[in-house]
Design an enzyme around this catalytic site. Structure first.
Site, PDB file in Angstrom:
ATOM      1  CD  GLN A  81      -2.761  -1.167   2.488  1.00 12.44           C
ATOM      2  OE1 GLN A  81      -2.693  -0.282   3.345  1.00 12.44           O
ATOM      3  NE2 GLN A  81      -3.561  -2.216   2.640  1.00 12.44           N
ATOM      4  CG  HIS A 143      -3.427  -0.321   7.824  1.00 10.13           C
ATOM      5  ND1 HIS A 143      -4.111  -0.810   8.905  1.00 10.13           N
ATOM      6  CD2 HIS A 143      -3.899  -0.992   6.750  1.00 10.13           C
ATOM      7  CE1 HIS A 143      -4.959  -1.757   8.507  1.00 10.13           C
ATOM      8  NE2 HIS A 143      -4.842  -1.874   7.182  1.00 10.13           N
ATOM      9  CD  GLU A 238     -15.060   3.584  13.800  1.00 15.79           C
ATOM     10  OE1 GLU A 238     -15.093   2.687  14.667  1.00 15.79           O
ATOM     11  OE2 GLU A 238     -14.524   4.700  13.998  1.00 15.79           O
ATOM     12  CE1 TYR A 248     -14.180  10.857  16.528  1.00 15.31           C
ATOM     13  CE2 TYR A 248     -12.028  11.587  17.242  1.00 15.31           C
ATOM     14  CZ  TYR A 248     -13.326  11.873  16.896  1.00 15.31           C
ATOM     15  OH  TYR A 248     -13.789  13.163  16.918  1.00 15.31           O
ATOM     16  CE1 TYR A 259      -9.501  -7.520   6.679  1.00 15.96           C
ATOM     17  CE2 TYR A 259      -7.663  -7.049   8.151  1.00 15.96           C
ATOM     18  CZ  TYR A 259      -8.589  -6.629   7.225  1.00 15.96           C
ATOM     19  OH  TYR A 259      -8.627  -5.306   6.855  1.00 15.96           O
TER      20      TYR A 259
END
Length: 369
Positions: A81, A143, A238, A248, A259
């Site tokens: 990523q 991430h 979210e 949060y 997963y």
């Protein structure tokens, strides 16, 4: 799909007429041949900028994708990523022709998210400065977060991720992992009024924490609401309203499961932690987000548009203040992973498709016969 267009009809006809067909837009390809495009931005002179995760910044000028990428962009760590992520022009670009770029940097077992600023001179990025690097490094190339937005006071917000293997650090204030940071765009330092400035146990850049992987960040100057969305694991994506200093919840409060199917936490809500305004289970993998304030589609005015990587469409959320009152699926006919969505200065919506031969798409009104 049905767009629920409200026409200038008598009330009785609105109440009893058949639903209107959503053929009231067309989708055109503006550019193709982009390698996993990640972010789209518009310049005052009509040019568009597109980042490719492979590390290139591309320019679309007069409707054509320039063959040569922008020179002078520092190398990114391109793995999984990781790569070149967001591009965001200075809000007063004509007077201050600077771009802000986020990128993954480092090596396979020690990498992080970096924010740089550079001056766009023709097709070259000059005067490049490193403004911020998230600490500590992570051990897996996933991430990264990377989305940015400016607040009305001129400060810059940057959403970060938890690095997947470091999710417990999202509850720590001595780590940038799983946080949103607020920065001075000139120096990269924390503004003096950040919520944790002056605390020995906290990093001063942190604006909010307890996030998994922030992938959408939008400031609505009209309402004063800061919207953010983040990936959950299996479920628990979210949509949040960000308040300075707030927690949060990730990973101690979430609607998602691991997963493997294992329970991450028994809690979906905990005292002292902010609940999401809206969540998606099963997951949609939200990516880009835009608030529509254009004139081309009056029926979309004030809606949030959120792209779905997994389900290959865009969600339009109708808002009533801080509440989501309706949700609609659009553009599923594209049938590609959609990475970003933006409102153009022309009032059209623009989409990026995330693949090796990615495209820039324009959602416009249909041509009148």
């Amino acid at each position: 799909m049905t767009l629920r267009l409200i026409m200038a009809l008598p009330l009785a006809l609105i109440l009893f007429a058949a639903p209107l067909k959503a053929a009231d837009y067309r989708i055109d390809t503006i550019a193709s041949g982009l390698e996993h495009p990640w972010s789209l931005a518009f310049l005052p002179d009509g040019r568009m900028l597109v980042t490719e995760r492979a590390g290139r910044l591309r320019v679309i000028e007069d409707g054509e994708l320039l063959e040569a990428p922008v020179e002078g962009v520092p190398d990114s760590f391109v793995r999984s990523q990781g790569g070149l992520l967001e591009v965001l022009p200075h809000p007063e670009f004509e007077q201050h022709p600077y771009l802000f770029l986020t990128q993954a940097v480092g090596e396979p077992r020690a990498n992080t998210t970096r924010l740089i600023r550079g001056r766009l001179d023709g097709n070259t990025l000059t005067e490049v400065d490193i403004l911020f690097e998230a600490t500590p490094d992570r051990t897996r190339p996933v991430h990264y977060g990377g989305r940015m937005t400016f607040l009305d006071d001129g400060t810059l917000l940057l959403g970060l991720g938890d690095g997947f293997d470091h999710r417990e650090d999202a509850q720590r204030l001595d780590s940038h992992t799983g946080t949103i940071v607020r920065l001075d765009p000139e120096s990269g330092r924390a503004p003096a009024d950040n919520p944790f400035v002056g605390r020995d146990d906290a990093l001063p850049e942190i604006y909010s924490y307890g996030h998994r992987n922030v992938q959408g960040l939008v400031w609505d100057a009209q309402t004063g609401i800061l919207w953010s969305h983040e990936h959950g694991p299996r479920g628990g994506d979210e949509l949040n309203i960000i308040q300075p200093g707030a927690n949060y919840g990730w990973p101690v409060a979430t609607h998602g499961v691991d997963y493997s199917g294992a329970i991450i936490t028994p809690h979906t809500s905990l005292p002292g932690m902010e609940d999401p305004i809206h969540h998606w289970t099963p997951a949609i993998a939200p990516a880009g987000m835009a608030l529509y304030r254009g004139d081309l589609f009056p029926e979309w005015q004030g809606s949030l548009f959120i792209t779905s990587l997994v389900q290959r469409h865009v969600r339009r959320l109708t808002l009533d203040g801080t509440r989501v009152v309706d949700e609609e699926i659009l553009f599923d006919e594209v049938d590609e992973r959609i990475r970003d969505v933006r409102t153009g200065p022309d009032g059209a919506l623009y989409l990026l498709t995330d693949k090796a031969d990615g495209r820039v798409l324009r959602v416009d009104m249909p041509t009148v016969p």
